[in-house]
Design a protein around this motif. Structure first.
Motif, short mmCIF file in Angstrom:
data_model
loop_
_atom_site.label_atom_id
_atom_site.label_comp_id
_atom_site.label_asym_id
_atom_site.label_seq_id
_atom_site.Cartn_x
_atom_site.Cartn_y
_atom_site.Cartn_z
N ASP A 228 0.87 -1.19 0.00
CA ASP A 228 0.00 0.00 0.00
C ASP A 228 0.89 1.22 0.00
N HIS A 229 0.59 2.21 -0.81
CA HIS A 229 1.46 3.39 -0.83
C HIS A 229 0.63 4.63 -1.14
N SER A 230 1.01 5.73 -0.51
CA SER A 230 0.35 7.01 -0.79
C SER A 230 1.34 7.92 -1.51
N ILE A 231 0.94 8.45 -2.66
CA ILE A 231 1.83 9.28 -3.50
C ILE A 231 2.13 10.62 -2.80
N ILE A 232 3.38 11.10 -2.90
CA ILE A 232 3.73 12.39 -2.28
C ILE A 232 2.99 13.54 -2.96
N ALA A 233 3.00 14.68 -2.28
CA ALA A 233 2.31 15.87 -2.80
C ALA A 233 3.06 16.45 -4.01
N ASP A 234 2.33 17.13 -4.85
CA ASP A 234 2.87 17.68 -6.10
C ASP A 234 3.52 19.04 -5.85
N ARG A 235 4.86 19.06 -5.83
CA ARG A 235 5.57 20.32 -5.54
C ARG A 235 5.37 21.32 -6.67
N ILE A 236 5.14 20.84 -7.89
CA ILE A 236 4.97 21.79 -9.01
C ILE A 236 3.59 22.44 -8.94
N GLU A 237 2.58 21.67 -8.55
CA GLU A 237 1.25 22.27 -8.35
C GLU A 237 1.34 23.32 -7.23
N ALA A 238 2.03 22.97 -6.14
CA ALA A 238 2.17 23.91 -5.02
C ALA A 238 2.86 25.19 -5.47
N GLY A 239 3.97 25.04 -6.21
CA GLY A 239 4.71 26.22 -6.70
C GLY A 239 3.85 27.07 -7.62
N THR A 248 -1.10 38.08 -7.75
CA THR A 248 -2.27 38.91 -7.44
C THR A 248 -2.12 39.61 -6.08
N ARG A 249 -0.92 39.56 -5.50
CA ARG A 249 -0.68 40.11 -4.15
C ARG A 249 -1.64 39.49 -3.15
N GLY A 250 -1.86 38.20 -3.32
CA GLY A 250 -2.87 37.53 -2.51
C GLY A 250 -2.34 37.00 -1.20
N ASN A 251 -3.28 36.46 -0.43
CA ASN A 251 -3.01 35.89 0.88
C ASN A 251 -3.50 34.46 0.82
N VAL A 252 -2.62 33.51 0.50
CA VAL A 252 -3.09 32.15 0.25
C VAL A 252 -2.25 31.15 1.03
N ARG A 253 -2.96 30.21 1.68
CA ARG A 253 -2.26 29.16 2.42
C ARG A 253 -2.28 27.89 1.57
N ILE A 254 -1.06 27.41 1.29
CA ILE A 254 -0.92 26.20 0.47
C ILE A 254 -0.75 25.05 1.45
N GLU A 255 -1.66 24.08 1.42
CA GLU A 255 -1.67 23.02 2.44
C GLU A 255 -1.33 21.65 1.86
N GLY A 256 -0.70 20.82 2.71
CA GLY A 256 -0.44 19.44 2.33
C GLY A 256 0.90 19.27 1.63
N ILE A 257 1.81 20.22 1.76
CA ILE A 257 3.12 20.11 1.10
C ILE A 257 4.22 20.54 2.07
N ALA A 258 5.26 19.73 2.17
CA ALA A 258 6.39 20.08 3.04
C ALA A 258 7.27 21.10 2.31
N PRO A 259 7.56 22.26 2.92
CA PRO A 259 8.36 23.29 2.24
C PRO A 259 9.71 22.78 1.74
#
Ligand code: EPU
Length: 433
Positions: A228-239, A248-259
């Motif tokens: 059983d395996h869970s795929i890691i988060a997509d760093r390119i989607e996060a970026g 957009t000078r926004g205020n956005v929290r990106i969740e589920g990805i290790a910096p």
């Protein structure tokens, strides 16, 4: 065909949850063929590239069932050894079938993937690696034919003129885990997606040392088992979402990805002056006043700045105060987004493998054409900050690699709609000709 209608609408705000990584899920789906037993994968993104890989696994004889959202079960009791052009041409990552077929069948026939808009994408290193494992490899009629009856571990150096190869490393590791003896793989790709593949293989019973480093030692085992395996988060989607927020000078929290998966990328955005806050598995982009600073970036293999975040950064750099230089060391021609950004008012010139971007551009909406996956994302990012409406055509490129992109963007305030191509006002297309 569908298009995106994007209207610049000020700051994005809210939370985005990042999905599973396409470039980890694709080789891991292929690696599921390495055992007769069932493999269960979680956090598999819902993308057209994943559907293409599933079609190929089914073609070679695997039973593939979708059990739930992002949850797949793969069992490859009996396998054929051949992957035809008709399926392989849809997606370059289907070359990842070579390793598992060679390992399980001791024989493979895989069509050579076709050309690609981001530049030449040879497979010479994949072939060199297999030869070093004592396989006989021939190219004929557009196919790679491998006879691996005498396959055994060996010393493989996988460095090419642009560094290592990601899918080439995946192929050689997947072949070596079932090859008798020990393989020393030097100049292996260190991308987090390769690390995830290795962890998956270890769960299946493979013996791999040095995971995450450019030197892997693989001791072949007789057989692998299900897991059983869970795929890691997509760093390119996060970026991509981080850049959309910054644009957009926004205020956005990106969740589920290790910096730590985005080290070089985050370092450049900090250098540009973007305020960022880090949690264990989250990145907060904060609104800023004034302007971002220009940066000079060179794309490199991991842990360097990723080529898959070059086009998006190019869009952001049109809004800084000064001149930025983005140099491509992985795909020196990967600048198909530049003429489209120019149509929106960006001031960018190409000098060899570099884009020279003059900041402080006022972008305005226009009909534009997506040319590849990451270029499509760059056009959406530019459109979010443009005056008026942008119509983006050929968004099937974006669907290859971003899951529910428009609904995730809309949830944080982006004005983006997916519409039939017929929705584009005729006078806009007429003017564009
Ligand atoms: N190269 C060779 N010979 C080879 C293989 C590669 O010279 O046999 C060169 C390429 O021309 C390139 C460099 O080596 O200059 C790196 O290519 P690599 O083989 O690492 O690319 P890839 O494995 O085909 C993966 C990703 C790409 C990503 C690159 C670079 C997957 C499925 N694809 O491609 O992702 O750009 O690594 O990081 O993992 C994307 O997601 O948009 C995408 C294009």
């Amino acid at each position: 065909m569908e298009v995106f209608k994007v209207t610049g609408n000020g700051a994005l705000s809210g939370k985005v949850h990042i999905g599973g990584a396409k470039n980890a899920a694709l080789p891991i789906l292929a690696a599921s063929l390495l055992t007769e037993q069932a493999v269960e994968l979680h956090n598999v993104p819902d993308l057209s590239d994943i559907r293409s890989m599933v079609a190929i696994l089914q073609h070679v004889g695997a039973q593939v069932d979708k059990i739930g959202d992002g949850h797949w079960r793969i069992q490859a009791k009996n396998l054929s050894h051949s992957a035809p052009y008709d399926l392989v041409r849809r997606m370059r990552a289907s070359v990842c079938l070579l390793g598992p077929l060679v390992a399980r069948k001791r024989r493979a026939e895989v069509s050579i993937p076709g050309g690609c808009v981001i530049g030449p994408r040879p497979v010479d290193l994949h072939i060199k690696g297999l030869k070093k494992l004592n396989c006989q490899v021939e190219i004929s009629n557009g196919y790679i034919h491998v006879d691996a009856q005498a396959m055994r571990g060996g010393r493989v150096f996988l460095g090419g003129r642009n560094g290592s190869t990601v899918t080439g490393t995946a192929n050689i590791v997947m072949a070596a885990v079932l090859a008798p003896g020990t393989t020393l793989l030097e100049c292996a790709a260190c991308e987090p997606e390769i690390v995830d593949l290795c962890h998956f293989l270890v769960k299946m019973g493979a013996k791999i040392e040095g995971i995450g480093s450019p030197e892997l030692t693989i001791t072949g085992v007789e057989r692998l088992h299900g897991c059983d395996h869970s795929i890691i988060a997509d760093r390119i989607e996060a970026g991509t979402f981080i850049i959309a927020a910054a644009m957009t000078r926004g205020n956005v929290r990106i969740e589920g990805i290790a910096p730590r998966l985005l080290g070089a990328f985050l370092d450049k955005l900090e250098e540009a002056g973007l305020p960022l806050e880090y949690g264990a598995k989250s990145i907060q982009v904060k609104a800023y006043t004034g302007s971002l600073k220009p940066v000079d970036v060179i794309t490199l293999p991991h842990p360097g700045y990723p080529t898959d975040l070059q086009a998006q950064l190019c869009a952001l750099m049109t809004q800084t105060e000064g001149i930025s230089i983005l140099t491509e060391r992985i795909y020196p021609n990967r600048f198909m987004h530049v003429p489209e950004l120019q149509r929106m008012g960006a001031s960018i010139s190409i000098e060899g493998p570099s884009a020279i971007i003059k900041g402080s551009s006022s972008l305005s909406g226009a009909p534009v054409m997506a040319s590849d996956l990451r270029a499509s994302a760059a056009l959406v990012i530019a459109a979010l900050a443009a005056e008026g409406t942008t119509w983006i055509q050929r968004i099937y490129h974006l669907d290859r690699g971003y899951e529910r992109f428009e609904s995730k963007l809309a949830a944080i305030g982006g004005r983006i709609e997916r519409l039939p191509a017929s929705a584009i006002p005729a006078e806009l297309l007429h003017d564009a000709q």
